[in-house]
Motif scaffolding. Structure first.
Motif, PDB file in Angstrom:
ATOM      1  N   LYS A  21      21.733   8.116  20.183  1.00  0.00           N
ATOM      2  CA  LYS A  21      22.047   8.406  21.588  1.00  0.00           C
ATOM      3  C   LYS A  21      21.638   9.814  22.010  1.00  0.00           C
ATOM      4  O   LYS A  21      21.177  10.618  21.213  1.00  0.00           O
ATOM      5  N   CYS A  24      24.811  12.376  20.795  1.00  0.00           N
ATOM      6  CA  CYS A  24      25.577  12.160  19.563  1.00  0.00           C
ATOM      7  C   CYS A  24      24.726  11.328  18.621  1.00  0.00           C
ATOM      8  O   CYS A  24      23.635  10.909  18.982  1.00  0.00           O
ATOM      9  N   CYS A  26      25.324   8.304  17.409  1.00  0.00           N
ATOM     10  CA  CYS A  26      25.562   6.856  17.441  1.00  0.00           C
ATOM     11  C   CYS A  26      24.263   6.083  17.620  1.00  0.00           C
ATOM     12  O   CYS A  26      23.347   6.543  18.291  1.00  0.00           O
ATOM     13  N   THR A  38      30.175   3.830  18.901  1.00  0.00           N
ATOM     14  CA  THR A  38      30.764   4.884  19.723  1.00  0.00           C
ATOM     15  C   THR A  38      31.359   5.953  18.812  1.00  0.00           C
ATOM     16  O   THR A  38      31.581   5.715  17.628  1.00  0.00           O
ATOM     17  N   CYS A  39      31.585   7.117  19.398  1.00  0.00           N
ATOM     18  CA  CYS A  39      32.219   8.211  18.668  1.00  0.00           C
ATOM     19  C   CYS A  39      32.939   9.082  19.696  1.00  0.00           C
ATOM     20  O   CYS A  39      32.813   8.840  20.897  1.00  0.00           O
ATOM     21  N   CYS A  42      30.623  10.172  22.766  1.00  0.00           N
ATOM     22  CA  CYS A  42      30.162   9.261  23.817  1.00  0.00           C
ATOM     23  C   CYS A  42      31.296   8.482  24.474  1.00  0.00           C
ATOM     24  O   CYS A  42      31.076   7.800  25.472  1.00  0.00           O
TER      25      CYS A  42
HETATM   26 ZN    ZN Z   1      28.578   8.581  20.021  1.00  0.00          ZN
END
Ligand code: ZN
Ligand code: ADP
Ligand code: MG
Length: 477
Positions: A21, A24, A26, A38-39, A42
């Motif tokens: 992304k 990040c 991901c 996701t993290c 995001c």
């Molecule tokens: Zn993320």
């Protein structure tokens, strides 16, 4: 009656083909279980810090270079503030007053005339998540897998004057993005999206009219349709004494109309301000030059080279260079000994049809350049007829990837080009058709078709049709 012309500017969002992304680590993979990619960054947790994806910057600069833009020596991100459930941070990280690319153009060709469409800017931003309204309960769902996926926004000048030009521009832009390998260009899957700003003005008037922004044009098919509808709608409003209002409208592909969604927001509504969590970008000249050196030969240059170098018609060159893999396939076949015009013709008339049926690109099938080249030399040598080549043999190559000469042998498709053998078949048919021969000789020349048909039938379609025709005419005279 007053004559009107349309003024169109497009805002195109292109999803970049990076592995991770925008801010990040991901994955950007499509089709995973909701919210598994996701993290904290995001999904907008407080206290986290974004870090820019360098590949995304490289892809955007590459696109800027390919579209004749100036690459800004100093660029930065900005927050675009708005609220929506698919945007957990409450703002989108985008670029505003200092985009990375500015002032370029793309050339389109329409009815043989070239025209430049200006590119105002190309900037980077992150995608939002997706709201899902499914099931029977009184709630909706949010999938944040897409939140933070890197996008390029490519904004055109209001240089486009018709829906046809808009479609041509989109097609060209898509081709360039695919040549560069920065976006897959799939409108149906949403990796390429287009918002159309449309206004009308009386022909001859300099000032632009008030524009409406049409969103949700989610298929290539609808690019022209949506704009045609919107232009007609605006003309009707004006003709009836009304005024076009500045607003955002949604294209409804089922109804084939655009509908008012909301009044047009202004930039100041978004309270843009510089993103404090990301450092500004100062792409150095050396790196930009390095990126420039990795640019592939672009579609326009390739098209010119195909026309002048191989002597193929413009129409053929257009179709062959629309996709890089097609152009490469064509050149491989020519290098392997195929005559350019014949190879081009075969790709366009016989192969495209099958690709469409199988929904594949030319490099994704079992048919390789060597197959076509050897097929063409079999036809040249009279070892098989072009009718058989286009049907049974081509079918079999697509199915099994076998070489044409093996297919010809296996299926007993060898063409009879032996004059003696063909004459024997002709004699037999003529002996059996005394009445028809009489009628032919007394002037009913249409009967030639009857004789050819009978001879082809007797030889199970294997006789060389050209030789049958020649020898038959000689005998009958
Ligand atoms: Zn993320
Ligand atoms: P916003 O982001 O608010 O939509 P922009 O100034 O970035 O506004 O413009 C977006 C697009 O609208 C550009 O592609 C531009 O060419 C186009 N545009 C601007 N004015 C007009 C107009 N009067 N008619 C048609 N398109 C227009
Ligand atoms: Mg806009």
């Amino acid at each position: 009656m007053m004559k009107y012309e349309a003024v169109i500017g497009l805002e195109v969002h292109a999803q970049m083909l990076t592995d991770t992304k925008m801010f990040c680590g991901c994955s950007t993979r499509f089709g995973s279980e909701p919210n598994t990619q996701t993290c904290p960054v995001c999904i907008g947790m407080p206290g986290v810090l974004p870090v820019m994806n360098k590949k995304a910057l490289e892809f955007t600069i590459k696109t800027g270079l390919a579209t004749n833009c100036k690459i800004s020596p100093y660029s930065r991100f900005a927050r675009k503030n708005y609220f929506y459930p698919d945007l957990p941070k409450g703002y989108q990280i985008s670029q505003y007053e200092l985009p990375i690319c500015e002032g370029g153009y793309i050339e389109i060709v329409l009815d043989g005339e070239a025209k430049r469409i200006g590119i105002t800017r190309i900037h980077m931003e992150e995608d939002a998540g997706k709201n899902i309204h499914e099931g029977s309960g009184p709630y909706s769902f949010v999938d944040l897998n897409r939140a933070g996926i890197p996008l390029m926004e490519i904004v055109s000048e209001p240089d486009i004057r018709s829906p046809k030009e808009a479609a041509e521009y989109m097609k060209k832009l898509r081709t360039i993005l695919r040549y560069l390998g920065v976006c897959d260009g799939n409108m149906e899957q949403g990796s390429l999206r287009c918002d159309a700003n449309v206004s009308i003005r009386p022909v001859g008037q300099k000032e632009y009219g008030t524009r409406a922004e049409v969103k949700n044009i989610n298929s290539f098919k609808f690019v022209e349709k949506a704009m045609e509808y919107e232009i007609k709608r605006q003309i009707k409003v004006v003709e009836e004494g009304g005024r076009v209002i500045q607003e955002t409208r949604l294209w409804d592909s089922n109804k084939g109309i655009t509908e008012s969604m909301r009044g047009k927001e202004e930039a100041h509504d978004y309270r843009y301000f510089p993103e404090p969590d990301l450092v500004p970008i100062a792409a150095d000249k050396e790196w930009i030059d390095e990126i420039r050196s990795t640019l592939p030969e672009l579609p326009d240059a390739k098209r010119e080279r195909f026309i002048s170098g191989y002597g193929i018609p413009e129409y053929d060159a257009d179709l062959l260079t629309e996709e890089k893999v097609r152009a490469e396939w064509f050149e491989d076949a020519v290098k392997a000994g195929g005559k350019p015009k014949i190879v081009a013709n075969w790709i366009i008339t016989n192969i495209f049809k099958r690709l469409k049926e199988e929904d594949k690109e030319i490099n994704e099938t079992l048919l390789k350049p060597k197959h076509l080249v050897s097929l063409l030399s079999l036809i040249d040598a009279g070892s098989t007829s072009s009718t058989m080549a286009k049907t049974i043999i081509l079918d079999e190559i697509f199915k099994s990837g076998k070489m044409p000469e093996d297919i010809v042998k296996e299926k007993g498709l060898v063409q009879i080009s032996d004059a003696g053998e063909i004459e024997k078949a002709i004699d037999e048919i003529l002996a059996k058709s005394q009445k028809e021969v009489e009628r032919y000789k007394s002037g009913d020349e249409k009967l030639i078709g009857f004789f050819v048909g009978q001879i082809m039938k007797a030889t199970k379609g294997k006789a060389n049709p050209q030789m049958v025709n020649e020898l038959l005419k000689k005998k009958l005279s």
